[in-house]
Design an enzyme around this catalytic site. Structure first.
Site, PDB file in Angstrom:
ATOM      1  N   ASP A   8       0.989  -1.128   0.042  1.00 63.14           N
ATOM      2  CA  ASP A   8      -0.137   0.015   0.065  1.00 63.14           C
ATOM      3  C   ASP A   8       0.938   1.302  -0.045  1.00 63.14           C
ATOM      4  OD1 ASP A   8      -2.516   1.624   0.530  1.00 63.14           O
ATOM      5  OD2 ASP A   8      -1.489   1.893   2.656  1.00 63.14           O
ATOM      6  N   SER A 114      -2.580   0.913  -4.414  1.00 65.80           N
ATOM      7  CA  SER A 114      -3.204   1.954  -3.934  1.00 65.80           C
ATOM      8  C   SER A 114      -4.556   2.319  -4.509  1.00 65.80           C
ATOM      9  CB  SER A 114      -2.394   3.154  -4.200  1.00 65.80           C
ATOM     10  OG  SER A 114      -2.683   4.202  -3.571  1.00 65.80           O
TER      11      SER A 114
END
Length: 221
Positions: A8, A114
């Site tokens: 992430d 993301s």
């Protein structure tokens, strides 16, 4: 065997609150509060929009959250200040250990996955010192489904063309780890804020205070 390490971005590789420095320049004494509120509403807005099926790209949600944060803190946001702070979000600081850790993992496929729209996440990575280490950037905006929906993680898996258990997913966000683990990825929660574990029946495979311990875990698997 882990074949891809998937990170992430916001809060995991990049410190979202490093934007507080620019907030403080514009709004002395209130910058930190604005930064905290900005991130909180950013998360709330994409969760809410996912639930009510009224999707907006992450850059628009981020702008909406900034407006709320300024209003909550009783300050006026000019067009110039808005542009400046949105630009600052494209230049967030990396966490201290990130560059060295990614260098150590160069023999693995390194991926960023993301919720950030491509017009946010691509410039952010490109201006950073890790740009040459990243093999692939995947955005949830490509299918208009935010993490932690199963569809978002399925999109990442399809892009990687790997089995779920061949993917190690890392995030500082507990909700992101829960979503990825539920989908079937191997997971490591990067618990930077030393939060207590969630009371859910889905737990990460590993918990670390930062990314520096990831290399040891990968070697063991």
């Amino acid at each position: 065997m882990i074949k891809a390490l998937v990170f992430d971005a916001y809060g995991t590789l990049f410190d979202v609150h490093s934007v507080g420095k620019e907030c403080n320049k514009i709004f002395p004494t209130k910058g930190d509060a604005i930064s905290q509120s900005w991130r909180k509403k950013q998360l709330e807005y994409f969760f809410l929009r996912q639930l009510i099926q009224r999707y907006k790209p992450f850059n628009e949600i981020t702008k909406d959250a900034l407006h709320y944060a300024c209003k909550e803190n009783g300050v006026e946001l000019s067009n110039e200040d808005e542009e400046h702070l949105m630009e600052a979000y494209l230049k967030l600081d990396l966490f201290e250990e990130v560059e060295a850790v990614l260098d150590q993992l160069s023999n693995k496929k390194l991926v960023v996955f993301s919720n950030g729209s491509k017009n946010m996440i691509d410039p952010l990575i490109e201006q950073s010192s890790i740009r040459s280490s990243i093999d692939l950037v995947i955005s949830a905006d490509e299918i208009k489904q935010y993490k932690p929906t199963p569809a978002a993680y399925n999109h990442a898996q399809e892009q990687l063309n790997l089995k779920r258990e061949e993917i190690l997913f890392m995030s500082s966000n507990p909700w992101d780890i829960t979503g990825a683990k539920s989908f079937g990825f191997r997971t490591a929660w990067i618990n930077r804020k030393e939060l207590v574990s969630e009371e859910l029946d889905i737990q990460p495979d590993a918990i670390y205070g930062d990314l520096s311990e990831i290399s040891e875990w990968v070697e063991e698997t």
